[in-house]
Write a protein that holds these residues in place. Structure first.
Motif, PDB file in Angstrom:
ATOM      1  N   ILE A  76      41.085  29.684  52.556  1.00 27.55           N
ATOM      2  CA  ILE A  76      42.505  30.001  52.612  1.00 27.55           C
ATOM      3  C   ILE A  76      43.134  29.674  51.261  1.00 27.55           C
ATOM      4  N   PHE A  77      43.918  30.608  50.737  1.00 27.23           N
ATOM      5  CA  PHE A  77      44.585  30.348  49.459  1.00 27.23           C
ATOM      6  C   PHE A  77      45.940  31.038  49.442  1.00 27.23           C
ATOM      7  N   ASP A  78      46.698  30.807  48.359  1.00 18.20           N
ATOM      8  CA  ASP A  78      48.058  31.319  48.254  1.00 18.20           C
ATOM      9  C   ASP A  78      48.054  32.819  47.986  1.00 18.20           C
ATOM     10  N   ARG A  79      48.884  33.527  48.721  1.00 12.61           N
ATOM     11  CA  ARG A  79      48.947  34.991  48.619  1.00 12.61           C
ATOM     12  C   ARG A  79      49.315  35.469  47.215  1.00 12.61           C
ATOM     13  N   GLN A  80      50.114  34.700  46.502  1.00 13.60           N
ATOM     14  CA  GLN A  80      50.550  35.120  45.168  1.00 13.60           C
ATOM     15  C   GLN A  80      49.374  35.307  44.205  1.00 13.60           C
ATOM     16  N   LEU A  81      48.274  34.610  44.458  1.00 17.90           N
ATOM     17  CA  LEU A  81      47.113  34.725  43.569  1.00 17.90           C
ATOM     18  C   LEU A  81      46.508  36.123  43.574  1.00 17.90           C
ATOM     19  N   LEU A  82      46.766  36.893  44.617  1.00 14.29           N
ATOM     20  CA  LEU A  82      46.192  38.236  44.707  1.00 14.29           C
ATOM     21  C   LEU A  82      46.667  39.140  43.570  1.00 14.29           C
ATOM     22  N   ARG A  83      47.782  38.780  42.930  1.00 13.10           N
ATOM     23  CA  ARG A  83      48.321  39.604  41.845  1.00 13.10           C
ATOM     24  C   ARG A  83      47.613  39.370  40.516  1.00 13.10           C
ATOM     25  N   LEU A  84      46.813  38.313  40.430  1.00  8.63           N
ATOM     26  CA  LEU A  84      46.179  37.986  39.150  1.00  8.63           C
ATOM     27  C   LEU A  84      45.307  39.135  38.666  1.00  8.63           C
ATOM     28  N   PRO A  85      45.383  39.475  37.374  1.00 10.75           N
ATOM     29  CA  PRO A  85      44.545  40.564  36.858  1.00 10.75           C
ATOM     30  C   PRO A  85      43.105  40.130  36.642  1.00 10.75           C
ATOM     31  N   VAL A  86      42.190  41.080  36.726  1.00 14.04           N
ATOM     32  CA  VAL A  86      40.799  40.848  36.327  1.00 14.04           C
ATOM     33  C   VAL A  86      40.754  40.924  34.810  1.00 14.04           C
ATOM     34  N   VAL A  87      40.290  39.863  34.159  1.00 14.04           N
ATOM     35  CA  VAL A  87      40.391  39.774  32.699  1.00 14.04           C
ATOM     36  C   VAL A  87      39.040  39.886  31.990  1.00 14.04           C
ATOM     37  N   ARG A  88      37.942  39.932  32.729  1.00 10.79           N
ATOM     38  CA  ARG A  88      36.621  39.922  32.097  1.00 10.79           C
ATOM     39  C   ARG A  88      36.169  41.324  31.707  1.00 10.79           C
ATOM     40  N   SER A  89      35.573  41.424  30.518  1.00  7.06           N
ATOM     41  CA  SER A  89      35.062  42.713  30.038  1.00  7.06           C
ATOM     42  C   SER A  89      33.673  42.972  30.587  1.00  7.06           C
ATOM     43  N   ARG A  90      33.211  44.205  30.468  1.00  9.18           N
ATOM     44  CA  ARG A  90      31.861  44.542  30.914  1.00  9.18           C
ATOM     45  C   ARG A  90      30.816  43.774  30.111  1.00  9.18           C
ATOM     46  N   THR A  91      31.079  43.597  28.825  1.00  8.51           N
ATOM     47  CA  THR A  91      30.137  42.843  27.986  1.00  8.51           C
ATOM     48  C   THR A  91      30.040  41.396  28.463  1.00  8.51           C
ATOM     49  N   GLU A  92      31.179  40.790  28.766  1.00  8.78           N
ATOM     50  CA  GLU A  92      31.184  39.414  29.283  1.00  8.78           C
ATOM     51  C   GLU A  92      30.415  39.333  30.597  1.00  8.78           C
ATOM     52  N   LEU A  93      30.579  40.342  31.436  1.00  4.94           N
ATOM     53  CA  LEU A  93      29.894  40.326  32.729  1.00  4.94           C
ATOM     54  C   LEU A  93      28.385  40.376  32.554  1.00  4.94           C
ATOM     55  N   THR A  97      24.980  44.250  41.370  1.00  3.55           N
ATOM     56  CA  THR A  97      25.729  45.457  41.705  1.00  3.55           C
ATOM     57  C   THR A  97      27.105  45.093  42.262  1.00  3.55           C
ATOM     58  N   MET A  98      27.152  44.085  43.141  1.00  2.00           N
ATOM     59  CA  MET A  98      28.439  43.633  43.666  1.00  2.00           C
ATOM     60  C   MET A  98      29.338  43.151  42.539  1.00  2.00           C
ATOM     61  N   ALA A  99      28.758  42.373  41.619  1.00  2.00           N
ATOM     62  CA  ALA A  99      29.549  41.811  40.516  1.00  2.00           C
ATOM     63  C   ALA A  99      30.134  42.919  39.631  1.00  2.00           C
ATOM     64  N   ARG A 100      29.346  43.946  39.357  1.00  6.31           N
ATOM     65  CA  ARG A 100      29.841  45.049  38.512  1.00  6.31           C
ATOM     66  C   ARG A 100      30.928  45.841  39.229  1.00  6.31           C
ATOM     67  N   TYR A 101      30.758  46.057  40.525  1.00 10.11           N
ATOM     68  CA  TYR A 101      31.733  46.813  41.303  1.00 10.11           C
ATOM     69  C   TYR A 101      33.074  46.075  41.334  1.00 10.11           C
ATOM     70  N   CYS A 102      33.036  44.763  41.497  1.00 10.66           N
ATOM     71  CA  CYS A 102      34.267  43.979  41.539  1.00 10.66           C
ATOM     72  C   CYS A 102      34.904  43.852  40.158  1.00 10.66           C
ATOM     73  N   ARG A 103      34.095  43.823  39.114  1.00 12.88           N
ATOM     74  CA  ARG A 103      34.639  43.669  37.769  1.00 12.88           C
ATOM     75  C   ARG A 103      35.517  44.855  37.373  1.00 12.88           C
ATOM     76  N   ASP A 104      35.234  46.009  37.921  1.00 13.73           N
ATOM     77  CA  ASP A 104      36.025  47.200  37.592  1.00 13.73           C
ATOM     78  C   ASP A 104      37.346  47.267  38.347  1.00 13.73           C
ATOM     79  N   ALA A 105      37.652  46.254  39.144  1.00 11.49           N
ATOM     80  CA  ALA A 105      38.932  46.207  39.858  1.00 11.49           C
ATOM     81  C   ALA A 105      40.060  45.868  38.884  1.00 11.49           C
ATOM     82  N   ASP A 106      41.293  46.191  39.286  1.00 13.41           N
ATOM     83  CA  ASP A 106      42.454  45.902  38.439  1.00 13.41           C
ATOM     84  C   ASP A 106      42.948  44.469  38.612  1.00 13.41           C
ATOM     85  N   ASN A 107      42.874  43.957  39.834  1.00 10.27           N
ATOM     86  CA  ASN A 107      43.410  42.630  40.110  1.00 10.27           C
ATOM     87  C   ASN A 107      42.565  41.942  41.176  1.00 10.27           C
ATOM     88  N   LEU A 108      42.940  40.708  41.489  1.00  8.50           N
ATOM     89  CA  LEU A 108      42.138  39.925  42.438  1.00  8.50           C
ATOM     90  C   LEU A 108      42.115  40.575  43.815  1.00  8.50           C
TER      91      LEU A 108
END
Length: 335
Positions: free
Chosen positions: A196-213, A84-95
């Protein structure tokens, strides 16, 4: 020489998954047998198992207990929790949104900890904090941070580099495993549990499809044990160089030169990945020796020469220091 490059996992993690489970010795031994793990593996912190063996035993325990947390949350967690957590996060736009959803989701449950995200300058801190009067166990902290990091990597299709991981507890006996868990420096006895990681990474898009998930979820928990590709990391480059060089063991200076770095620079880069050359070399030889012992009936003398040892006795001493047992006893325990 043909052998698997699969890394092995410390038996400390197997001991940890059994720690909270209310099992009889017979039930525990039966599960170990099903996962093809010798019972004697649990007698020492230096025992080793494969990723598939560990995933098997973890899956058996979750199925048996019906508790995804295998006793580490305050209350049992239904097996569907991670899906359930994985599906909820997959529907996000970005990291950023995926991490916010991850935090929101886990904070709904009485786990004994709460999560938060902090941004400061160019850094992001994904943080775990124990609830009042709660003590967070080593296994819970390392596994939660590892699992979430690897899922975020998969969601974005990017091996998100961590700058550092902090833990509040003292360094555990299996601290050398941490560079594989996180591929960065880990500091112990710190004020927080966090990555701890670089703030710029937060802009990365979520690229996985529901089928892939849905396909991904069929391979859990094994999928969570797979480190996102780090082919360009210095530790992986050294492992590849060592493999190509067998049975010769190149010097540290030769390896630094082959990578195009000075020895001092390579030492700093490896420290940033949470390891050093001696550790990488020993892990490579240990895992390769285990793969060879599992793969065929080559005698110990032959294996010792394949690994570059001048004589079998030197190999036997090294193997015992790595695993807590001799090559012959290790092989017999697998029969």
């Amino acid at each position: 020489m043909k052998h698997s490059e699969s890394r092995t996992i410390s038996a400390s993690f197997v001991q940890a998954v059994f720690k909270k489970a209310a099992l009889t010795p017979e039930q525990r031994d039966s599960m170990l047998l099903q996962a093809n793990i010798p019972v004697a593996t649990l007698d020492t912190d230096r025992g080793r198992v494969s990723a598939s063996q560990f995933a098997h035993i973890l899956g058996l325990l979750i199925d048996h207990t019906g508790d995804h947390s295998i006793g580490y949350f305050r209350h049992p967690a239904k097996e569907s929790l991670l899906d359930t957590m994985a599906r909820y996060c997959r529907d996000a736009d970005n990291l950023l949104q995926a991490i916010q959803r991850n935090i929101e989701f886990f904070n709904l449950f009485d786990t004994g900890f709460h999560l938060s995200l902090h941004e400061r300058d160019r850094y992001v801190f994904y943080r775990m904090e124990a609830d009042q009067q709660e003590l967070l166990e080593t296994w819970l902290c390392e596994q939660h941070l590892m699992l979430c990091h690897r899922y975020f990597c998969w969601l974005t299709g990017t091996p998100l580099p961590l700058l550092r991981v902090n833990m509040k507890y003292a360094a555990p006996p299996h601290k050398d495993e941490y560079h594989y868990l996180f591929r960065c420096e880990t500091r112990f006895l710190q004020p927080h549990y966090e990555m701890i990681f670089d703030r710029q990474l937060l802009r990365l898009p979520v690229v996985r499809s529901r089928t892939e998930l849905e396909d991904y979820l069929t391979r859990v928990p094994y999928e969570f044990l797979q480190m996102p590709s780090q082919e360009s990391s210095y530790s992986e480059q050294i492992r590849r160089y060592l493999k190509r060089s067998l049975p010769t063991t190149p010097s540290y200076e030769q390896i630094a030169s082959s990578i195009g770095l000075t020895p001092q620079t390579l030492r700093r880069r490896l420290a940033q990945e949470g390891c050093d050359f001696r550790q990488i070399k020993n892990e490579f030889l240990r895992d390769t020796a285990i793969a060879l012992l599992n793969a065929d009936d080559s005698d110990i003398k032959s294996i010792s020469y394949q690994l570059g040892f001048s004589e079998p006795s030197a190999f036997i001493r090294s193997f015992k220091s790595w695993t807590g047992t001799t090559p012959n006893l290790y092989r017999q325990s697998k029969l």
